[in-house]
Design an enzyme around this catalytic site. Structure first.
Site, PDB file in Angstrom:
ATOM      1  N   CYS B  18       0.964  -1.168   0.005  1.00 50.35           N
ATOM      2  CA  CYS B  18       0.042   0.059  -0.036  1.00 50.35           C
ATOM      3  C   CYS B  18       0.640   1.362  -0.085  1.00 50.35           C
ATOM      4  O   CYS B  18       0.766   2.129  -0.976  1.00 50.35           O
ATOM      5  CB  CYS B  18      -0.981   0.138   1.243  1.00 50.35           C
ATOM      6  SG  CYS B  18      -0.240  -0.665   2.638  1.00 50.35           S
ATOM      7  N   HIS B  81      -2.458   7.225   3.822  1.00 42.34           N
ATOM      8  CA  HIS B  81      -1.196   6.275   4.109  1.00 42.34           C
ATOM      9  C   HIS B  81      -0.051   6.809   3.711  1.00 42.34           C
ATOM     10  O   HIS B  81       1.090   6.116   3.458  1.00 42.34           O
ATOM     11  CB  HIS B  81      -1.594   5.082   3.146  1.00 42.34           C
ATOM     12  CG  HIS B  81      -1.503   3.827   3.784  1.00 42.34           C
ATOM     13  ND1 HIS B  81      -0.955   3.584   5.040  1.00 42.34           N
ATOM     14  CD2 HIS B  81      -2.195   2.588   3.852  1.00 42.34           C
ATOM     15  CE1 HIS B  81      -0.984   2.368   5.429  1.00 42.34           C
ATOM     16  NE2 HIS B  81      -1.791   1.620   4.652  1.00 42.34           N
TER      17      HIS B  81
HETATM   18 CA   LIG Z   1      -3.903  -2.105  -0.792  1.00 42.12          CA
END
Ligand SMILES: [Ca+2]
Ligand SMILES: [Ca+2]
Lengths: 463, 463
Positions: B18, B81
């Site tokens: 991610c 993120h």
């Molecule tokens: Ca992901």
């Protein structure tokens, strides 16, 4: 085709390999009933290589025989695979025409130990693979799919002109190994030789649908696309892919028997629809008869169901219909709804594996892709194929879900096994004398070979 | 969406997980350049859990900053993120609006050892997951995707009414674990909780496209659908499937980084087209700027290319562009054309595997899915991804094909490594004191928590 028709993501073959699955397609009955299996060893896959003595039983009523009740003209183009001795050939079982071969296009053979496979036009051979019908294994080039396409298109054209109802069973050899494509398709795909063969097959299907449209008979023609088994992963990069499904051809995991399936009939089947009904190739027998307005045989058990409510009304009404997964006469697994219970697990033997034969290359699910035949009949290994299409996460035998599922499946299996009357197994005996030495018509071509003396043996089916 | 747009089957994320992939998307640069990696151990995947000290560097120029040159208004909806400390948040890096959370929706936490993750509206928190923003892990129910959808639609509507050019980065948490869907989607798919989440996401995308159409701005809006990494097979039946590709998230096999990708722009991108150009998320930075008519930064190396010839003219002109597969600052593999060379192989460690963590469940390719870090830099393991999309059949190192391929790839790798100036690694240090104890706005809600004393350590990245 899918955009104009219905996709059936839960459609199955009747067996994880060719001959039994095709026998089931044309009889509407499981191989264990129609005799296309072996009892020579436990849970083995058998088919019709050249040395096979048997073939489709005279007692079976094939689809083209039934279709004669409404004057259908039937043709098979491509691989027959239900026995190559004279009494087993297509024109003895209801087909009016045939262009193709009785066996797989393996070879080239030396015509001494094994004859090259003949290609028939109706009742007589017109040549042999690797001789008149060339396949170049080095370049993976052959015109076979184009030849079979022309035969199919010609048949459609002739019957349409004659205003005759017709049944075309278009069963080209591609994409079976050794893979090939014609010159205009070789090297055109992103997927090597196999991809080229798929492209050419796809082109062929497109040509057939186009012809139906240009003849104006698309609204009057039911077309179904599917396969007789999952991709042969054993062929490595020259075989296909079963996507998320486990293993491939020869196994009773999803990769062995779940098939691409599209039903097409403009004006009758809703374009772009998807139906999750569990269904299989034997349903095509029953469904075709229903569409033709012909009563199915009532003197025998049929495993096929009439899918017309699914296809024409997009219903999923056949809710409790199971799918049976057999090897030989052993019931390996059963699917009911989203659940699949494995009574036996086996990919292939340690002995074969050590020689490099692997039906699950790169895949290994402990306790599932077993190399010993594992008997789980007392406590089947159960998967939920919705949550777990790859058969990787068995449901705990201690869960309520497991108990509920097995309660339902056990009843169905018990009933199935109680009612089952296995057919006489046709795939037990082999003999080099029965190979394609001197097919009918060979004399006209000067291509008759001298068969060796008969010396029958019990065929050995290793997996 | 694919029927109205272009499918890109060879589209990649920038990393197998991610945070680094998202940092690459927004900077147009590989994580090893923009600093989203770790050097704490060899070839490790790092991201931004709550205890991470670092975040996106002030030296990076994010896409929304560049878009300001043409007065674009930018919003991120969902997971950020790129660091959760104040200086790293979206509104400090060019976004005008944000509704969502800085980290994954893990939890529930007890707010003593770890705080629950906050949800922000712009610069202030408006609640926390498992508190104001409920996620029921037992029933897998949550309205989050619906909330994020409404935020996205509202933004589009407002900017359209104001006649402002806009950039919406719609990054809902779904389908990340723990999976959830809202009540109207729970139990609706054939694929369990994960399938429900996919259905809701699909619905969300559909709603966005519909709104663009009904506002009449579809011909003026470039939309791209993709993911930041492959399906997390480690989640078992609650994770997705990577189809024919090997392994999943956290790995540099195809299942870790090849992504679904659709470009949509009616009137500009040909509907139903498929383009096999190798491309990746970093190209979206460069391509978006090209479409907006903004010159890309020229004071730094950009890894993204301008895909407009691919998207608008369906060309495959960027023939020799490679794809780099990194773990941390180690170049694990390179794809060029159909060939992929693995310089290092590693799925995950034996130690992890023994605890049940497996990024390749049910898959085992000898010498490829290794549990030791294997150094192949002298003789890379090479696959042809066309013939062998599952990375199962290494090309013989003795073949001419191998030599030809490695001759080409070696030049590209040498140049890449020679020119590479790694960024300062941002993901090396951890500290419980930096967790989301008291995000801005917490006082208004009475939701401030007392942080423990600072006690930084070198983060441990096990895989
Ligand atoms: Ca992901
Ligand atoms: Ca077959």
């Amino acid at each position: 085709m899918a955009a104009q028709g219905m996709l059936l993501p839960n459609f199955y073959s009747a067996n994880p390999l060719c001959s039994p699955s095709r026998a089931a397609l044309l009889t509407g009955r499981l191989p264990v009933r129609n005799g296309f299996y072996t009892t020579n060893a436990h849970a083995r896959n058998a088919y019709t290589p050249q040395e096979i003595v048997g073939g489709i039983s005279q007692d079976e009523i094939l689809l083209p025989v039934m279709l004669k009740n409404k004057d259908y003209v039937s043709k098979i183009v491509g691989k027959w695979h239900l026995g190559h001795r004279p009494q087993y050939l297509p024109l003895k079982h209801g087909f009016d025409e045939w262009f193709g071969a009785p066996n797989c296009h393996f070879g080239p053979y030396n015509n001494k130990d094994r004859p090259n496979i003949p290609v028939y036009n109706n009742t007589e051979m017109v040549g042999r693979y690797y001789e008149e019908f060339r396949i170049n294994k080095d370049t993976a080039e052959s015109n076979l799919t184009q030849i079979y396409l022309q035969e199919g298109l010609d048949f459609i054209l002739r019957q349409t002109k004659a205003q005759k109802p017709f049944f075309l069973y278009w069963a080209p050899d591609a994409t079976h190994g050794p893979v090939y494509a014609s010159k205009s398709f070789r090297g055109k795909s992103q997927r090597g030789r196999y991809g080229d063969a798929v492209m050419e097959l796809d082109y062929g299907v497109g040509q057939i649908l186009s012809l139906l449209k240009s003849l104006g008979i698309d609204n009057n023609t039911f077309v179904f696309f599917t396969s007789d088994n999952g991709a042969a992963l054993v062929s490595g990069p020259e075989g296909g892919s079963n996507g998320p499904f486990l293993c491939g051809k020869e196994t009773t995991f999803e990769g062995g028997m779940r098939e691409p399936a599209i039903a097409w009939w403009p004006g009758h089947i809703e374009g772009g629809s998807v139906n999750f009904q569990l269904s299989n190739v034997m349903d095509l027998y029953t469904t075709s008869l229903a569409i033709a307005g012909i009563k199915a045989p009532d003197d025998r058990v049929l495993d096929g169901l009439d899918l017309t409510p699914v296809l024409l009304n997009n219903s999923e009404s056949l809710k409790n219909r199971p799918i049976f997964y057999y090897r030989g006469n052993e019931l390996m697994a059963v699917r009911l709804g989203q659940y699949k219970a494995h009574y036996w697990t086996w990919s292939n033997s340690w002995e074969e594996l050590k020689t490099g034969i692997n039906f699950c290359p790169g895949q290994e699910v402990p306790g599932v892709t077993t190399h010993d035949q594992m008997n789980h009949t007392l406590l089947p290994v159960v998967f939920h194929l919705g949550r777990d299409p790859g058969e990787k996460y068995p449901i705990s035998v201690l869960s309520k879900e497991y108990l509920d599922v097995m309660n339902n499946i056990a009843v169905i299996v018990k009933q199935h096994q109680k009612d089952l009357i296995p057919g006489v197994p046709q795939l037990n005996m082999c003999d080099v004398a029965v190979m394609n030495w001197a097919p009918e018509g060979c004399d006209k071509l000067g291509k008759c070979l001298k068969p060796p003396e008969s010396n029958p043996w019990k065929c050995v089916w290793p997996h």
